[in-house]
Design an enzyme around this catalytic site. Structure first.
Site, PDB file in Angstrom:
ATOM      1  N   SER A 126       0.841  -1.205   0.000  1.00 41.56           N
ATOM      2  CA  SER A 126       0.000   0.000   0.000  1.00 41.56           C
ATOM      3  C   SER A 126       0.871   1.248   0.000  1.00 41.56           C
ATOM      4  O   SER A 126       2.003   1.238   0.510  1.00 41.56           O
ATOM      5  CB  SER A 126      -0.854  -0.029   1.275  1.00 41.56           C
ATOM      6  OG  SER A 126      -1.360   1.242   1.565  1.00 41.56           O
ATOM      7  N   TYR A 151      -1.782  -1.692  11.074  1.00 41.58           N
ATOM      8  CA  TYR A 151      -2.028  -2.199   9.718  1.00 41.58           C
ATOM      9  C   TYR A 151      -0.895  -1.760   8.781  1.00 41.58           C
ATOM     10  O   TYR A 151      -0.304  -2.576   8.066  1.00 41.58           O
ATOM     11  CB  TYR A 151      -3.377  -1.691   9.192  1.00 41.58           C
ATOM     12  CG  TYR A 151      -3.485  -1.748   7.694  1.00 41.58           C
ATOM     13  CD1 TYR A 151      -3.744  -2.948   7.047  1.00 41.58           C
ATOM     14  CD2 TYR A 151      -3.295  -0.600   6.910  1.00 41.58           C
ATOM     15  CE1 TYR A 151      -3.814  -3.010   5.666  1.00 41.58           C
ATOM     16  CE2 TYR A 151      -3.368  -0.658   5.533  1.00 41.58           C
ATOM     17  CZ  TYR A 151      -3.619  -1.855   4.914  1.00 41.58           C
ATOM     18  OH  TYR A 151      -3.664  -1.914   3.541  1.00 41.58           O
ATOM     19  N   LYS A 155       2.307  -3.898   6.630  1.00 43.25           N
ATOM     20  CA  LYS A 155       2.709  -3.824   5.212  1.00 43.25           C
ATOM     21  C   LYS A 155       4.221  -3.582   5.117  1.00 43.25           C
ATOM     22  O   LYS A 155       4.911  -4.186   4.296  1.00 43.25           O
ATOM     23  CB  LYS A 155       1.942  -2.715   4.485  1.00 43.25           C
ATOM     24  CG  LYS A 155       0.461  -3.011   4.305  1.00 43.25           C
ATOM     25  CD  LYS A 155       0.217  -4.236   3.427  1.00 43.25           C
ATOM     26  CE  LYS A 155      -1.232  -4.675   3.375  1.00 43.25           C
ATOM     27  NZ  LYS A 155      -1.445  -5.992   2.786  1.00 43.25           N
TER      28      LYS A 155
HETATM   29  N1  UFG Z   1     -13.155  10.237   4.007  1.00 47.23           N
HETATM   30  C1  UFG Z   1     -14.170  11.083   4.425  1.00 47.23           C
HETATM   31  N2  UFG Z   1     -15.310  10.527   4.937  1.00 47.23           N
HETATM   32  C2  UFG Z   1     -15.472   9.175   5.035  1.00 47.23           C
HETATM   33  C3  UFG Z   1     -14.432   8.320   4.604  1.00 47.23           C
HETATM   34  C4  UFG Z   1     -13.295   8.893   4.093  1.00 47.23           C
HETATM   35  O1  UFG Z   1     -14.055  12.310   4.361  1.00 47.23           O
HETATM   36  O2  UFG Z   1     -16.515   8.742   5.524  1.00 47.23           O
HETATM   37  C5  UFG Z   1     -11.940  10.822   3.441  1.00 47.23           C
HETATM   38  C6  UFG Z   1     -10.703  10.495   4.254  1.00 47.23           C
HETATM   39  O3  UFG Z   1     -10.529  11.428   5.282  1.00 47.23           O
HETATM   40  C7  UFG Z   1      -9.633  10.565   3.186  1.00 47.23           C
HETATM   41  C8  UFG Z   1     -10.333  10.111   1.903  1.00 47.23           C
HETATM   42  O4  UFG Z   1     -11.721  10.257   2.174  1.00 47.23           O
HETATM   43  O5  UFG Z   1      -9.231  11.875   3.023  1.00 47.23           O
HETATM   44  C9  UFG Z   1     -10.053   8.682   1.555  1.00 47.23           C
HETATM   45  O6  UFG Z   1     -10.302   7.876   2.682  1.00 47.23           O
HETATM   46  P1  UFG Z   1     -10.363   6.287   2.613  1.00 47.23           P
HETATM   47  O7  UFG Z   1     -10.664   5.798   3.993  1.00 47.23           O
HETATM   48  O8  UFG Z   1     -11.248   5.845   1.512  1.00 47.23           O
HETATM   49  O9  UFG Z   1      -8.903   5.907   2.177  1.00 47.23           O
HETATM   50  P2  UFG Z   1      -7.517   6.204   2.918  1.00 47.23           P
HETATM   51  O10 UFG Z   1      -6.704   6.991   1.960  1.00 47.23           O
HETATM   52  O11 UFG Z   1      -7.655   6.706   4.283  1.00 47.23           O
HETATM   53  O12 UFG Z   1      -7.054   4.704   3.116  1.00 47.23           O
HETATM   54  C10 UFG Z   1      -6.288   4.082   2.192  1.00 47.23           C
HETATM   55  C11 UFG Z   1      -6.511   2.573   2.234  1.00 47.23           C
HETATM   56  C12 UFG Z   1      -5.935   1.988   3.488  1.00 47.23           C
HETATM   57  C13 UFG Z   1      -4.547   2.527   3.742  1.00 47.23           C
HETATM   58  C14 UFG Z   1      -4.569   4.015   3.795  1.00 47.23           C
HETATM   59  C15 UFG Z   1      -3.237   4.610   4.094  1.00 47.23           C
HETATM   60  O13 UFG Z   1      -7.886   2.259   2.145  1.00 47.23           O
HETATM   61  O14 UFG Z   1      -5.869   0.598   3.311  1.00 47.23           O
HETATM   62  O15 UFG Z   1      -4.992   4.462   2.530  1.00 47.23           O
HETATM   63  O16 UFG Z   1      -3.289   5.991   4.135  1.00 47.23           O
HETATM   64  F1  UFG Z   1      -4.025   2.105   4.915  1.00 47.23           F
END
Ligand code: UFG
Length: 347
Positions: A126, A151, A155
């Site tokens: 990731s 998590y 990785k």
């Molecule tokens: N977000 C919201 N509201 C929500 C969900 C997400 O505003 O209900 C925002 C988050 O703050 C972020 C963006 O949408 O800015 C993306 O969030 P995700 O949870 O979809 O994805 P992430 O980038 O946080 O997570 C991804 C992978 C994980 C990994 C992570 C590392 O899904 O497996 O990147 O940063 F660990």
């Protein structure tokens, strides 16, 4: 024909990859313990490809059963290892579960590969390994930053375990794929993401809100140092991501060297903010998604997007599906799930 073992093959990225592998002529055996997926996914794969892949209900942390299962086949050329626990929040609550599941399953596979003459492994990593990168877009040479969650740490540790193992056991080759943010569903809407409970990720939360299952989306923060204040990510279509696995595998199978270890970033090279995605989702699908801005989410990085030129060149692969199509696929999948729920209720 060559056989590929896909661990976690009934999961979100795994199932899309199995479809692409079958369509590229590989025989597939899926290993999955169904802890975060459903057996019906096999029917979706079968309806898309006309082939029902072999399935083994095995937990990859179970060395004995893994060994017995691998013994049954003599034609396994490679393993694609998806099976892992993947919720950042859960890993903070239950770190040992994450260290146990994610690390022992990899160790078992690496131990069993030479025994069963399996030479190639593709590992799901990731972009989380880069933390908040200093330079954007981030390429594979960017420094690995301290992990923000157990998590993320698994990785990093798994990448190190692979590196040290290849060094000591050069009959194995490995490709480490660092995913950015996978989204979307197969264009047939027969397979897609099946979030367990309240979704953590952005797109499933958006689609569930549009479908009326959630009252509103919470946008985590609008005071980041980005043009509209919300976080920026590189959203990659899951089918493009799946195709990258086929390309990575074919690249390994064609390779002449032993002890080869490659790393590839898999993204689009384009960063989009939460508010941009939300806006575009509503426009292309002509649906409303109520939302409110709330506090930042702990552990979120501000912005990250990929330099995937290494994968573009060496794997001859590119994530090129238009974002509009991807966002349509997200909504079509949610509608399919709605239909399934209604049918189940009617029975
Ligand atoms: N977000 C919201 N509201 C929500 C969900 C997400 O505003 O209900 C925002 C988050 O703050 C972020 C963006 O949408 O800015 C993306 O969030 P995700 O949870 O979809 O994805 P992430 O980038 O946080 O997570 C991804 C992978 C994980 C990994 C992570 C590392 O899904 O497996 O990147 O940063 F660990």
């Amino acid at each position: 024909m060559s056989r590929i073992v896909v661990t976690g093959g009934t999961g979100y990225i795994g199932s899309h990859t199995v479809v692409e592998l079958i369509q590229s002529g590989f025989d597939i055996t899926i290993i999955d313990n169904l802890s975060n997926s459903e057996i019906e996914v096999l029917s979706g794969i079968e309806r898309i490809t006309g082939v029902r892949p072999d399935f083994e209900n095995i937990d990859c942390t179970d060395y004995m059963n893994l060994d017995k299962m691998l013994e049954k086949y003599t034609d396994i050329e490679g393993i694609i290892h998806f099976a892992a626990s993947k919720s950042v929040g859960e890993s903070v609550q239950n770190p040992l579960l994450y260290y146990h599941n994610n690390i022992s399953s990899l160790i078992n596979l690496l131990e069993l590969m030479p025994k069963h003459n399996i030479r190639h492994i593709v590992f799901s990593s990731s972009c989380t390994v880069y933390g908040q990168p200093d330079h954007m877009p981030v390429n594979e040479n960017a420094p690995i930053k301290p992990a923000l969650s157990p998590y993320g740490n698994t990785k990093q540790i798994c990448e190190e375990i692979i590196r040290d193992t290849i060094h000591a056991t050069p009959q194995i080759n490995a490709t480490i794929l660092r995913y950015f943010n996978p989204i979307g569903a197969h264009p047939t809407a027969l397979i897609g993401e099946l979030p367990n409970g309240i979704p953590n990720n952005l797109l499933p939360f958006i689609t569930q809100t549009a479908a009326g299952l959630r009252s509103e989306l919470r946008v985590f923060g609008n005071d980041y140092d980005t043009p509209d204040g919300s976080c920026i990510r590189d959203y990659i279509y899951v089918v493009d991501l799946a195709k990258a696995h086929v390309a990575a595998l074919q690249h390994m199978l064609a390779g002449k060297k032993n002890g080869q270890l490659d790393y590839y970033n898999l993204g689009t090279g384009r960063g989009l903010s939460v508010l941009e995605i939300l806006d575009m989702f509503q426009k292309v699908n002509d649906v409303k998604v109520p939302y409110k801005i709330v506090e930042r989410r702990e552990g979120d990085i501000e912005q990250v997007w990929a330099d995937s030129s290494k994968a573009n060149k060496e794997l001859n692969w590119k994530a090129d599906t238009p974002l509009e199509d991807i966002l349509r696929s997200c909504w079509q999948w949610e509608l399919h799930l709605k239909e399934r729920r209604e049918q189940a209720q009617a029975q």
